[in-house]
Motif scaffolding. Structure first.
Motif, PDB file in Angstrom:
ATOM      1  N   ALA A  37      -5.006   4.239  -0.278  1.00 32.91           N
ATOM      2  CA  ALA A  37      -6.303   3.938   0.328  1.00 32.91           C
ATOM      3  C   ALA A  37      -6.856   2.595  -0.128  1.00 32.91           C
ATOM      4  N   SER A  38      -6.481   2.179  -1.330  1.00 33.00           N
ATOM      5  CA  SER A  38      -7.044   0.947  -1.885  1.00 33.00           C
ATOM      6  C   SER A  38      -6.076  -0.228  -1.887  1.00 33.00           C
ATOM      7  N   ASN A  40      -5.029  -2.350   0.338  1.00 35.98           N
ATOM      8  CA  ASN A  40      -5.358  -3.560   1.097  1.00 35.98           C
ATOM      9  C   ASN A  40      -6.626  -4.260   0.614  1.00 35.98           C
ATOM     10  N   LEU A  41      -7.226  -3.713  -0.431  1.00 35.36           N
ATOM     11  CA  LEU A  41      -8.440  -4.334  -0.975  1.00 35.36           C
ATOM     12  C   LEU A  41      -8.079  -5.526  -1.852  1.00 35.36           C
ATOM     13  N   GLN A  46     -10.127  -3.248  -6.087  1.00 34.16           N
ATOM     14  CA  GLN A  46      -9.249  -2.077  -6.163  1.00 34.16           C
ATOM     15  C   GLN A  46      -9.671  -1.114  -7.266  1.00 34.16           C
ATOM     16  N   ALA A  49     -12.833   0.727  -6.310  1.00 32.84           N
ATOM     17  CA  ALA A  49     -12.565   1.775  -5.320  1.00 32.84           C
ATOM     18  C   ALA A  49     -11.962   3.010  -5.995  1.00 32.84           C
ATOM     19  N   SER A 104      -5.275   2.775   5.088  1.00 31.03           N
ATOM     20  CA  SER A 104      -5.820   1.854   4.098  1.00 31.03           C
ATOM     21  C   SER A 104      -6.998   1.094   4.693  1.00 31.03           C
ATOM     22  N   SER A 105      -7.997   0.827   3.834  1.00 32.69           N
ATOM     23  CA  SER A 105      -9.185   0.115   4.306  1.00 32.69           C
ATOM     24  C   SER A 105      -9.275  -1.242   3.623  1.00 32.69           C
ATOM     25  N   SER A 106      -9.888  -2.191   4.316  1.00 31.76           N
ATOM     26  CA  SER A 106     -10.050  -3.528   3.735  1.00 31.76           C
ATOM     27  C   SER A 106     -11.428  -3.708   3.118  1.00 31.76           C
ATOM     28  N   ALA A 111     -12.596   2.272   1.651  1.00 31.70           N
ATOM     29  CA  ALA A 111     -11.556   2.811   0.774  1.00 31.70           C
ATOM     30  C   ALA A 111     -12.065   4.030   0.008  1.00 31.70           C
ATOM     31  N   THR A 114     -12.254   6.967   2.335  1.00 28.56           N
ATOM     32  CA  THR A 114     -10.914   7.495   2.602  1.00 28.56           C
ATOM     33  C   THR A 114     -10.411   8.335   1.437  1.00 28.56           C
TER      34      THR A 114
END
Length: 230
Positions: A37-38, A40-41, A46, A49, A104-106, A111, A114
């Motif tokens: 979930a993290s 792409n941060l 990261q 999140a 995955s969230s940006s 994130a 999710t």
């Protein structure tokens, strides 16, 4: 008096160790969810999140476990819960890498959301198992989570690697869940007179459950290995 103190301490220690063991065995997939979930941060988001998502997930788990503890006081729910745990133990040995798809969230908030939602969906088995093992003690649940969650987060890759390399650990985890399911069923007061017909029921029933789960898992996995690959 001293012997009673030792017995009470052993019951407390046993419950804590079972809860931590259940968290470690059942928490591997949840750790993967957090990582996915993290991923792409930006690097500096990261960790935020992971900490925020995990903290919220723990609070939700404690709340759900509290609800589960209350539900376990309803007639025959301990029997139903024990049978569900037995099913979860078998499923642990017979599932075919059916990991939950995690988007995955940006963004940090995305994130965290999710992580919380995915963990909530996946944590039913964990919550039920630790509620059963806690002897209706929320403090034990909180302590077990506090000890095991950091291990899951920071050691998830190691845990998953070891479990994949040494399948016997998965069997040990399934046995622990089967043991917990038997203990939960034996606490069903309305069936107490029936259970007393079984000699040494607190030893025999958990042993039968553990053997049943391991034999079903072993049989399933051996048959799967014999089948030709398509």
């Amino acid at each position: 008096m001293e012997l009673l103190f030792i017995d009470l301490n052993w019951d407390l220690l046993k419950a804590v160790l079972i809860i931590i063991g259940l968290d470690l065995i059942l928490g591997g997939d949840n750790a993967v969810v957090i990582a996915m979930a993290s991923r792409n941060l930006p690097k500096h988001h990261q960790n935020k999140a992971i900490v925020l998502g995990t903290s919220l997930a723990i609070l939700i788990r404690v709340s759900l476990a509290g609800i589960a503890i209350y539900l376990l006081t309803i007639p025959y729910v301990q029997l139903i819960g024990g049978l569900l745990l037995l099913y979860i133990a078998v499923k642990l040995l017979t599932q075919n890498d059916d990991h939950v798809e995690v988007e995955s969230s940006s963004t940090l908030i995305g994130a965290v959301k999710t992580i919380v939602i995915a963990d909530l969906i996946m944590s039913f088995d964990n919550v039920l198992a630790i509620a059963a093992a806690s002897n209706q003690n929320v403090v034990l649940i909180i302590f077990g989570l506090a000890v095991s969650v950091p291990i899951i987060i920071f050691g998830s890759k190691i845990i998953l690697m070891i479990m994949n390399k040494y399948p016997v650990i998965v069997y040990a985890g399934a046995s622990l869940i089967a043991y917990t399911s038997a203990e939960l069923i034996l606490k069903e007061e309305r069936l107490e007179s029936t259970f007393k017909l079984i000699p040494n029921e607190h030893f025999i029933l958990p042993l039968v459950f553990v053997m049943l789960v391991c034999l079903l898992g072993l049989s399933y996995n051996l048959n799967r290995l014999k089948k030709p690959n398509h």
